[in-house]
Design an enzyme around this catalytic site. Structure first.
Site, PDB file in Angstrom:
ATOM      1  N   GLU A 261     -10.065   0.643  -4.825  1.00  0.00           N
ATOM      2  CA  GLU A 261      -9.251   1.859  -4.738  1.00  0.00           C
ATOM      3  C   GLU A 261     -10.152   3.077  -4.611  1.00  0.00           C
ATOM      4  OE1 GLU A 261      -6.642   2.632  -7.979  1.00  0.00           O
ATOM      5  OE2 GLU A 261      -5.697   0.645  -7.950  1.00  0.00           O
ATOM      6  N   LYS A 316       5.823   6.884 -10.448  1.00  0.00           N
ATOM      7  CA  LYS A 316       4.579   7.066 -11.202  1.00  0.00           C
ATOM      8  C   LYS A 316       4.665   8.354 -12.003  1.00  0.00           C
ATOM      9  CE  LYS A 316       0.876   5.189  -9.808  1.00  0.00           C
ATOM     10  NZ  LYS A 316      -0.424   4.864  -9.188  1.00  0.00           N
TER      11      LYS A 316
END
Length: 339
Positions: A261, A316
């Protein structure tokens, strides 16, 4: 937004990247497919978007059956994650691991699974002790199958590092070291990389007085940090080399890394998060990955890497965490990174 797209599309950087991507039939860069949104496209539509933009690798955080079905014969290389809550069961026995492989891997013969990420950022933590036995059990369970070449690994964040500046001082924390010692031995034995989540954005946003923006964005005109004989022009290289140094300190110089990531949000934290900054970072990150360049410490070690993430995810935490996507949920670009 339309006027913003026109401004960005005129950039020289866009033209350069377009030429690089066009010349590369299967780019080495990937994009993470997060699903924490209540308005996201179907997995089939999302994977078609990957194909449309010639994205060669996907990080899939759990074995979503619709996504795996749609990935069949797509040519997309997949890093398949286990759910963190499944780690204790996977660590309990080879039989439990075999059940997981039978359910989530073997039915998808047309999917190009390269790695299974056994746990995401659970080291250090309560589940850290489950990672190695789960990796071992899954390796045993998949052995002899048509997926026997799939490598087991795990993803870690910067919290495993107790020291990272200068890069040569990289060292794991005591808690992380206890969990990672056996894992690194396993990775060394199986010739698999450690997955690392590396975010210059968070480092810059936390300390903008001492970390230069151009250093974080790959745009510095010259070396910013010197560490012995090595010179660093960008923060990502420095962060990756801190991991290399930490592994060498534990006597595992042969273990490589994959950047599972990295990314920059386009909104959610004031002037630290604008579409222009996100475009600049992510485009330069892509260029580095596609070009196959290493780091100052390991210039000949090609880095594979994934941008986080494909879509903005509204489930999120509020703020920047919802705004890492390259695309809005309707499939339109947040900024023209592929233009």
């Amino acid at each position: 937004m339309a006027s913003l797209r026109r401004v960005f599309a005129t950039s020289i950087l866009a033209s350069v990247l377009s030429q690089v991507l066009t010349a590369t039939a299967q780019p080495a860069f990937g994009v993470c497919y997060g699903m924490l949104g209540d308005n996201l496209p179907t997995p089939a539509a999302a994977i078609q978007l990957y194909k449309n933009h010639n994205i060669g690798t996907m990080q899939l955080y759990d074995p979503n059956p619709e996504a795996l079905q749609a990935l069949g014969n797509s040519g997309i290389s997949v890093i398949l994650g286990t759910k963190n809550e499944d780690l204790p069961n996977l660590a309990s026995s080879v039989e439990a691991a075999k059940s997981w492989i039978d359910a989530h891997v073997l039915p998808y013969q047309g999917v190009n699974i390269k790695y299974i990420a056994v746990g995401d950022e659970v080291i250090p933590g309560e589940s850290a002790q489950c990672v190695l036995p789960a990796m071992q059990n899954l390796q045993s369970a998949i052995s002899g199958s048509s997926f026997s070449s799939v490598a087991m690994t795990t993803a870690v964040s910067g919290t495993v590092l107790g020291a990272s500046y200068p890069p040569s001082s990289g060292a794991f924390t005591g808690d992380a070291k206890r969990a990672l010692s056996g894992i690194l031995q396993f990775l060394s034995n199986t010739h698999a990389p450690l997955l690392i989540n590396v975010y210059p954005y968070f480092a810059y946003a936390a300390d903008p007085s001492n970390i230069r923006l151009d250093y974080a964005l790959f745009t510095a005109p010259g070396p910013v940090v010197r560490d012995g004989d090595l010179s660093y022009w960008n923060l990502l290289d420095a962060m990756v080399d801190a991991y290399y140094a930490a592994m060498e300190r534990e006597n595992f110089p042969n273990v490589g890394v994959v950047i599972s990531e990295s990314g920059w949000p386009s909104a959610g934290n004031g002037n630290f998060t604008t579409p222009q900054l996100a475009l600049t970072y992510n485009r330069n990150f892509m260029k580095k990955i596609v070009a196959g360049t290493g780091t100052p410490k390991r210039p000949d070690s090609h880095l594979d890497g994934n941008i986080f993430a494909m879509f903005n995810e509204d489930l999120k935490s509020a703020g920047e965490e919802q705004n890492f996507g390259l695309f809005y949920p309707d499939g339109t670009p947040v900024y023209p990174i592929f233009s």
